[in-house]
Design a protein around this motif. Structure first.
Motif, PDB file in Angstrom:
ATOM      1  N   VAL A   1       0.815  -1.217   0.000  1.00 14.41           N
ATOM      2  CA  VAL A   1       0.000   0.000   0.000  1.00 14.41           C
ATOM      3  C   VAL A   1       0.849   1.268   0.000  1.00 14.41           C
ATOM      4  N   MET A   2       0.258   2.303  -0.565  1.00 17.92           N
ATOM      5  CA  MET A   2       0.792   3.652  -0.483  1.00 17.92           C
ATOM      6  C   MET A   2      -0.181   4.463   0.356  1.00 17.92           C
ATOM      7  N   VAL A   3       0.364   5.351   1.195  1.00 17.85           N
ATOM      8  CA  VAL A   3      -0.451   6.075   2.168  1.00 17.85           C
ATOM      9  C   VAL A   3      -0.289   7.572   1.929  1.00 17.85           C
ATOM     10  N   PRO A   4      -1.367   8.292   1.626  1.00 17.94           N
ATOM     11  CA  PRO A   4      -1.243   9.741   1.444  1.00 17.94           C
ATOM     12  C   PRO A   4      -0.827  10.406   2.742  1.00 17.94           C
ATOM     13  N   PHE A   5      -0.175  11.557   2.627  1.00 20.54           N
ATOM     14  CA  PHE A   5       0.279  12.208   3.864  1.00 20.54           C
ATOM     15  C   PHE A   5      -0.882  12.747   4.682  1.00 20.54           C
ATOM     16  N   ASN A   6      -2.048  12.939   4.064  1.00 21.60           N
ATOM     17  CA  ASN A   6      -3.219  13.414   4.789  1.00 21.60           C
ATOM     18  C   ASN A   6      -3.827  12.304   5.641  1.00 21.60           C
TER      19      ASN A   6
END
Length: 382
Positions: free
Chosen positions: A82-87
């Motif tokens: 997974v990739m996780v947005p900084f928000n």
């Protein structure tokens, strides 16, 4: 687990911390594979942002593998890449419903403007970041996305902030075909903003900075004209000369608070915890665009008590667009551009630093050593 921790201005180290636990049924625990050091992390590192607490783990750019999920998580499973947005955002409030994920109303009790941000002081919610072996990801059904099989890890990592923010900066400029765009700042976000300006239809892109190695990257990666502001008595005059004395159609402030910090910043921010920015780049942007032009502000600012030329902006009839990037809103377009070969995010990565050497990584990045542009932190490498 091993995690980077803040010990005071210019002091970070690797400590042993407890592996985060599921605290809410919609949490996930992510085993971090890659993280990054962002230019805005340097504001924390230099002590220029309020309420940066000793022991806090930085890092708002990270990817990894899902280790565990809470009982109500439906969109992720253990083992997912997974990739996780900084928000950090809830996905259901008034602002999230309108795609303003960076302004979520439910995740940050300490501010009325910005929502939550991983690893970015307690003014942004106090969430520990991804410069660690594990990280707790709240609202796991709305934030993270499974990385497409065809996407490389580093490219996915850079979509979690730097590339998305640069693309958003070009988007906020309301660029139309034939526009001249000036980008102030040739750090990673500025480089991406310059590159993405072409995708919006710009006919000319100019990048302003004072570090020659960054300007060289702006020429090769973003295919931009470049100006070293240190070579001119007044960079605004040069920008006017370069645009037939009208000014550019669009200016993008990709600097924000100067990461090095000027004297006033160090006195009022590091000592009195009042100030997170100096508006030099913003004022250059106001002065460099034509009357009726547009300014996009994506550089990170904190509370600011310095003079912004707002009267000039008003009298010139400027449109000013600002915000923290709502990262996940940008992903469908960015993924398409990457898959089709228009963008290769990791072309700007210059350093790959093991987590245990992250203090040296911060020193290199902060001091602009070794022609550093974007450092990636190797965390869960086999």
């Amino acid at each position: 687990m091993k995690a980077m921790t803040y010990r005071g201005p210019y002091k970070v180290r690797i400590d042993e911390k407890d592996v985060p636990a599921i605290e809410h049924p919609n949490d996930a625990i992510v085993r971090v594979k890659l993280a990054a050091i962002c230019g805005s992390d340097l504001h924390l590192y230099h002590g220029l942002m309020p309420d940066t607490r000793v022991g806090h783990t930085f890092g708002h750019e990270f990817i990894g593998e899902v280790e565990a999920v809470g009982s109500s998580v439906q969109n992720l499973s253990p083992g997912d890449r997974v990739m996780v947005p900084f928000n950090v955002y809830c996905g259901s409030c008034y602002f999230c419903a309108r795609g303003l994920y960076s302004n979520c109303h439910n995740v940050n009790p300490n501010a009325t403007a910005v929502g939550g941000i991983y690893g970015y002081s307690h003014t942004c919610g106090g969430y520990d970041g991804g410069q660690a072996e594990f990280v707790r990801v709240p609202f796991a059904d709305v934030g993270p996305s499974v990385i497409p099989d065809w996407m490389e890890d580093e490219d996915a990592l850079l979509c979690t902030d730097a590339l998305a923010t640069g693309y958003f900066g070009a988007q906020l400029g309301d660029i139309v075909e034939g526009d001249t765009v000036i980008v102030f700042g040739a750090g990673p976000v500025g480089l991406y903003a310059a590159k993405c300006s072409w995708l919006m239809g710009a006919s000319r892109v100019i990048v302003v900075d004072h570090l020659e190695y960054r300007l060289a990257m702006a020429r090769t990666f973003a295919h931009a004209e470049t100006y070293d502001f240190g070579e001119y008595d007044d960079i605004v005059v040069e920008m006017k000369k370069a645009t037939d004395f009208l000014g550019a159609d669009v200016a993008i402030d990709a600097v924000g608070a100067e990461a090095d910090g000027n004297l006033l910043q160090h006195v009022t921010a590091a000592k009195l915890k009042l100030q997170g920015g100096s508006p030099v780049a913003l004022n250059w942007a106001i002065d460099s665009v034509r009357k009726g032009g547009t300014i996009s502000v994506i550089g990170a600012y904190g509370p600011m008590f310095s003079a912004v030329k707002f009267g000039d902006a008003m009298n010139k009839g400027l449109t000013i667009h600002t915000n923290q990037c709502p990262v996940k809103r940008q992903w469908p377009r960015l993924w398409s551009h990457i898959e089709n070969g228009y963008l290769k995010p990791n072309d700007i990565v210059t350093h790959r630093i093991p987590l245990e050497h992250i203090a040296e990584g911060y020193h290199i990045f902060s001091s602009k050593l070794d022609d550093v542009i974007k450092p990636v932190v190797l965390v869960g490498q086999n």
